[in-house]
Motif scaffolding. Sequence first.
Motif, PDB file in Angstrom:
ATOM      1  N   SER A 132     -68.791   3.697  28.781  1.00 28.38           N
ATOM      2  CA  SER A 132     -69.984   4.520  28.914  1.00 28.38           C
ATOM      3  C   SER A 132     -70.074   5.465  27.730  1.00 28.38           C
ATOM      4  CB  SER A 132     -69.947   5.319  30.224  1.00 28.38           C
ATOM      5  OG  SER A 132     -71.178   5.979  30.451  1.00 28.38           O
ATOM      6  N   THR A 133     -71.225   6.075  27.542  1.00 31.56           N
ATOM      7  CA  THR A 133     -71.435   7.050  26.475  1.00 31.56           C
ATOM      8  C   THR A 133     -71.943   8.354  27.073  1.00 31.56           C
ATOM      9  OG1 THR A 133     -71.985   5.342  24.852  1.00 31.56           O
ATOM     10  CG2 THR A 133     -72.683   7.586  24.352  1.00 31.56           C
ATOM     11  N   THR A 166     -63.356   3.683  28.872  1.00 33.37           N
ATOM     12  CA  THR A 166     -63.570   4.217  27.534  1.00 33.37           C
ATOM     13  C   THR A 166     -64.896   4.961  27.532  1.00 33.37           C
ATOM     14  OG1 THR A 166     -62.379   2.425  26.438  1.00 33.37           O
ATOM     15  CG2 THR A 166     -63.934   3.655  25.097  1.00 33.37           C
ATOM     16  N   VAL A 167     -64.857   6.213  27.080  1.00 34.25           N
ATOM     17  CA  VAL A 167     -66.063   7.032  27.051  1.00 34.25           C
ATOM     18  C   VAL A 167     -66.391   7.371  25.599  1.00 34.25           C
ATOM     19  CG1 VAL A 167     -67.192   9.110  27.910  1.00 34.25           C
ATOM     20  CG2 VAL A 167     -65.394   8.020  29.276  1.00 34.25           C
ATOM     21  N   PHE A 168     -67.457   6.751  25.089  1.00 28.91           N
ATOM     22  CA  PHE A 168     -67.912   7.045  23.737  1.00 28.91           C
ATOM     23  C   PHE A 168     -68.656   8.370  23.740  1.00 28.91           C
ATOM     24  CE2 PHE A 168     -67.559   2.426  23.941  1.00 28.91           C
ATOM     25  CZ  PHE A 168     -66.817   2.165  22.793  1.00 28.91           C
ATOM     26  N   LEU A 169     -68.576   9.099  22.632  1.00 32.19           N
ATOM     27  CA  LEU A 169     -69.167  10.432  22.551  1.00 32.19           C
ATOM     28  C   LEU A 169     -70.334  10.430  21.572  1.00 32.19           C
ATOM     29  CD1 LEU A 169     -65.887  12.541  22.551  1.00 32.19           C
ATOM     30  CD2 LEU A 169     -67.111  11.492  24.466  1.00 32.19           C
ATOM     31  N   MET A 178     -70.194  14.904  19.098  1.00 32.46           N
ATOM     32  CA  MET A 178     -69.616  15.453  20.319  1.00 32.46           C
ATOM     33  C   MET A 178     -68.102  15.382  20.258  1.00 32.46           C
ATOM     34  SD  MET A 178     -70.242  14.445  24.333  1.00 32.46           S
ATOM     35  CE  MET A 178     -71.944  15.012  24.316  1.00 32.46           C
ATOM     36  N   THR A 179     -67.445  16.419  20.770  1.00 32.91           N
ATOM     37  CA  THR A 179     -65.989  16.465  20.820  1.00 32.91           C
ATOM     38  C   THR A 179     -65.489  16.107  22.219  1.00 32.91           C
ATOM     39  OG1 THR A 179     -65.897  18.791  21.473  1.00 32.91           O
ATOM     40  CG2 THR A 179     -65.980  18.307  19.099  1.00 32.91           C
ATOM     41  N   HIS A 235     -64.265  11.705  17.682  1.00 34.68           N
ATOM     42  CA  HIS A 235     -63.457  11.771  18.887  1.00 34.68           C
ATOM     43  C   HIS A 235     -63.879  10.659  19.848  1.00 34.68           C
ATOM     44  CE1 HIS A 235     -62.405  16.367  18.645  1.00 34.68           C
ATOM     45  NE2 HIS A 235     -62.166  15.728  17.512  1.00 34.68           N
ATOM     46  N   ILE A 236     -62.953  10.278  20.712  1.00 33.49           N
ATOM     47  CA  ILE A 236     -63.272   9.367  21.806  1.00 33.49           C
ATOM     48  C   ILE A 236     -62.406   9.743  23.003  1.00 33.49           C
ATOM     49  CG2 ILE A 236     -61.593   7.541  21.242  1.00 33.49           C
ATOM     50  CD1 ILE A 236     -64.027   5.566  21.869  1.00 33.49           C
ATOM     51  N   LEU A 237     -62.914   9.506  24.201  1.00 29.77           N
ATOM     52  CA  LEU A 237     -62.241   9.910  25.429  1.00 29.77           C
ATOM     53  C   LEU A 237     -61.921   8.684  26.276  1.00 29.77           C
ATOM     54  CD1 LEU A 237     -61.458  12.261  27.437  1.00 29.77           C
ATOM     55  CD2 LEU A 237     -63.806  12.076  28.301  1.00 29.77           C
TER      56      LEU A 237
END
Length: 267
Positions: A132-133, A166-169, A178-179, A235-237
């Motif tokens: 997702s983003t 996986t969360v795209f920023l 985005m951080t 960054h990526i979360l």
Amino acid sequence: MLTFIGLGLFDENDISLKGLEAIKNADMVFAEFYTSCLMGSNIERLEELYGKKVNVLSREDVEISPDWLAEAKDKNVVFLTGGDTMVSTTHVDLRLRAKDLGIDTKLIHGASIASAICGLSGLQNYRFGKSSTIPHPYTSSRGVTVISETPYDTIKLNKEHNMHTTVFLDIDKDKGYMTVNQALELLLKVEDKRGEGVMEDAIVVGIARAGSDVPVVKAGYAHTLKDEDLGEPLHILVVPASLHFIEAEALVKLAGAPESILEGLDD
């Protein structure tokens, strides 16, 4: 011919030899850097390496009016993107448009954040579900700040199936990159609103500058990691589901996660 080339993760040196050769043999070079970008490089350095002018396309040029595609009917054209060339749905759509115009296409892949996440964190690639983003919040016509709840729902669904997320920023030309900190703050605001326990006591992983010589990988509880400084973008979360013992050990040893996450796990 239209050749899609992935440039890799961080700078101009990440491109494959095959990709570099294709660029040097091209008649025209196009690129887009709104889905991802090379934080360790710039257009000038790319052009110096390639010996070619790089025509940077806007989102509209790629998604709405890709008139430049016509050049590939009788010229050797390459299209450059950060990461791997076909991870974004936008690029798949562009390839289909080219096919509809009778243009032959070719793919030259590059290193992808999708695989880099697993290598840097130790999380297993087969355990990831839908990504997702998180977009930047926006102000509605009524003056209300709107935070998308879609990423929260995606994480919830993946956790129900015991899969990592996986969360795209967001990358926005006005609001910037985005951080992980901003992303976690937004997810925790949705948690406070809905109270469904998706992010409550959740272990998360923040990764910064993947592909560089000094990537940062930090793991911890969401409420704690949101205050950690991961440094410059990109960054990526990642929000893991339940952890296999090896995954948990990797997060402790490679990403500084609290050793408490090892408790109760089978080895």
